[in-house]
Scaffold this motif. Structure first.
Motif, short mmCIF file in Angstrom:
data_model
loop_
_atom_site.label_atom_id
_atom_site.label_comp_id
_atom_site.label_asym_id
_atom_site.label_seq_id
_atom_site.Cartn_x
_atom_site.Cartn_y
_atom_site.Cartn_z
N LEU A 123 0.84 -1.19 0.00
CA LEU A 123 0.00 0.00 0.00
C LEU A 123 0.88 1.25 0.00
O LEU A 123 1.93 1.28 0.63
CB LEU A 123 -0.89 0.02 1.24
CG LEU A 123 -2.01 -1.00 1.27
CD1 LEU A 123 -2.73 -0.94 2.61
CD2 LEU A 123 -3.00 -0.77 0.14
N PRO A 124 0.47 2.31 -0.70
CA PRO A 124 1.26 3.54 -0.71
C PRO A 124 1.41 4.12 0.69
O PRO A 124 0.63 3.83 1.60
CB PRO A 124 0.44 4.47 -1.62
CG PRO A 124 -0.41 3.56 -2.44
CD PRO A 124 -0.70 2.37 -1.57
N ALA A 125 2.41 4.96 0.85
CA ALA A 125 2.63 5.61 2.15
C ALA A 125 1.41 6.44 2.52
O ALA A 125 0.75 7.05 1.67
CB ALA A 125 3.87 6.49 2.07
N ALA A 165 -6.21 -1.37 8.01
CA ALA A 165 -7.39 -0.60 8.41
C ALA A 165 -6.97 0.86 8.50
O ALA A 165 -6.07 1.19 9.29
CB ALA A 165 -7.94 -1.10 9.74
N LEU A 166 -7.56 1.71 7.69
CA LEU A 166 -7.11 3.08 7.53
C LEU A 166 -8.12 4.05 8.13
O LEU A 166 -9.32 3.99 7.82
CB LEU A 166 -6.89 3.39 6.05
CG LEU A 166 -6.02 2.36 5.29
CD1 LEU A 166 -5.89 2.76 3.83
CD2 LEU A 166 -4.67 2.20 5.95
N VAL A 198 -9.36 -3.94 -0.03
CA VAL A 198 -9.15 -5.36 -0.32
C VAL A 198 -7.66 -5.64 -0.52
O VAL A 198 -7.15 -6.70 -0.14
CB VAL A 198 -9.97 -5.77 -1.56
CG1 VAL A 198 -9.63 -7.20 -1.97
CG2 VAL A 198 -11.47 -5.64 -1.28
N ALA A 199 -6.93 -4.66 -1.09
CA ALA A 199 -5.50 -4.84 -1.34
C ALA A 199 -4.71 -5.03 -0.06
O ALA A 199 -3.59 -5.53 -0.10
CB ALA A 199 -4.95 -3.64 -2.11
N GLY A 200 -5.27 -4.65 1.07
CA GLY A 200 -4.56 -4.77 2.33
C GLY A 200 -4.97 -5.97 3.16
O GLY A 200 -4.57 -6.09 4.32
N PRO A 252 -9.05 5.47 -2.08
CA PRO A 252 -7.70 5.86 -2.53
C PRO A 252 -6.79 4.69 -2.83
O PRO A 252 -5.86 4.81 -3.63
CB PRO A 252 -7.16 6.69 -1.35
CG PRO A 252 -8.38 7.18 -0.64
CD PRO A 252 -9.40 6.11 -0.79
N HIS A 253 -7.02 3.54 -2.20
CA HIS A 253 -6.20 2.36 -2.42
C HIS A 253 -7.00 1.21 -3.01
O HIS A 253 -6.72 0.05 -2.76
CB HIS A 253 -5.52 1.94 -1.11
CG HIS A 253 -4.72 3.03 -0.48
ND1 HIS A 253 -3.77 3.75 -1.16
CD2 HIS A 253 -4.76 3.55 0.78
CE1 HIS A 253 -3.25 4.66 -0.35
NE2 HIS A 253 -3.83 4.56 0.82
#
Length: 290
Positions: free
Chosen positions: A7-9, A55-56, A74-76, A116-117
């Protein structure tokens, strides 16, 4: 390397503080909350470091209204041996749909959308009320005080033990029934939120709806007891809804076998008329419990 590490920063700004009263009020206004979650702009402020999957913590805004939310792309998602890859976000949404169908408002408004991700689950953030009564406690191992139900004896260090207990609370009892329907494999103490309006919400429902029995929970205080009349009425209504519009809403997120297993769990609960007992075939308490 797992997808969650790619995942991006994340942003390094100071995240907005959630207001317990405003969050609880928006959670109770379900149509407004769902509209905001579906259409609002997500701004990621940081990762919740104690979560096993990405979890963001986010703010979400649209049409002059803003709130906080948790976004789980889902990517995380970390691969699990007993759940198909990339399905946890959908299971969270399915759990919300079932909870909403009970009329008990036990899970904060939740949607599946792009972010965003990439696609993921977005759920309204409900900040715990710091003045709420505790939902878990450690008491003398000789037995629980009045109004508390035992869960398990816990090692508190120094060769001492204490009894982990939860309140004999109607709101928690409803959540115990819902978890039995969902086949929730991870009802930890940290997944219980006492909101400022007096409601109790459950969060983190990614590991639900397995076709095999996996109920792991801290809400065992009513194990084997007769289900309340209201629970039996809700279960009967759920059975009908699963054969109609509710089943159609769940179908994009669950397999036919998982939907059939959910129907079977409801039928078993109605047939026995009792809260389920812990299984002897797998751990009944999630780890870590809190």
């Amino acid at each position: 390397m797992p997808a969650r590490e790619r995942l991006p920063a994340l942003n390094t700004d100071t995240p907005p503080q959630a207001d317990p009263v405003a969050g609880a009020a928006l959670a109770a206004d379900v149509p407004t909350a769902l509209s905001l979650l579906r259409e609002g702009e997500l701004t990621v402020h940081g990762r919740l470091t104690d979560a096993s999957n990405a979890a963001l913590y986010c703010s979400i805004s649209a049409d002059g209204r803003s709130a906080q939310a948790v976004y789980k792309p889902v990517a995380g998602e970390r691969p699990l041996w007993d759940f198909p890859d990339g399905t946890l976000a959908g299971r969270e949404v399915a759990a919300y749909e079932v909870a909403a169908a009970t009329g008990w408002a036990l899970i904060p408004p939740t949607v599946l959308r792009d972010g965003p991700h990439g696609p993921g689950m977005v759920q309204l953030w409900v900040e715990p009320d710091p003045g709420a009564d505790p939902l878990l406690a450690l008491q003398d191992p000789a037995g629980p005080e009045a109004g508390w139900l035992p869960i398990v004896r816990a090692d508190v260090g120094g060769g001492r033990t204490a009894l982990l207990v939860h309140p004999d609370d109607r709101r928690l009892r409803r959540l115990a029934v819902l978890d039995a329907v969902l086949n929730n494999a991870d009802r930890k103490g940290g997944h219980l939120i006492a909101a400022a309006d007096g409601r109790i919400y459950g969060i983190d429902h990614g590991v639900t709806f397995n076709t095999e029995g996996k109920l792991r929970t801290l809400l065992w205080g009513w194990a084997g007891e007769p289900l309340p009349a209201e629970a039996l009425e809700v279960l009967a209504d759920l059975a009908g809804q699963l054969d109609g519009a509710l089943g159609e809403r769940l179908a994009p997120h669950l397999t036919a076998a998982e939907l059939a297993a959910a129907r079977a769990r409801i039928a078993e609960l109605r047939g026995t008329g009792r809260h389920p007992l812990p299984s002897e075939e797998w751990p009944a308490i999630p780890w870590p419990p809190i």
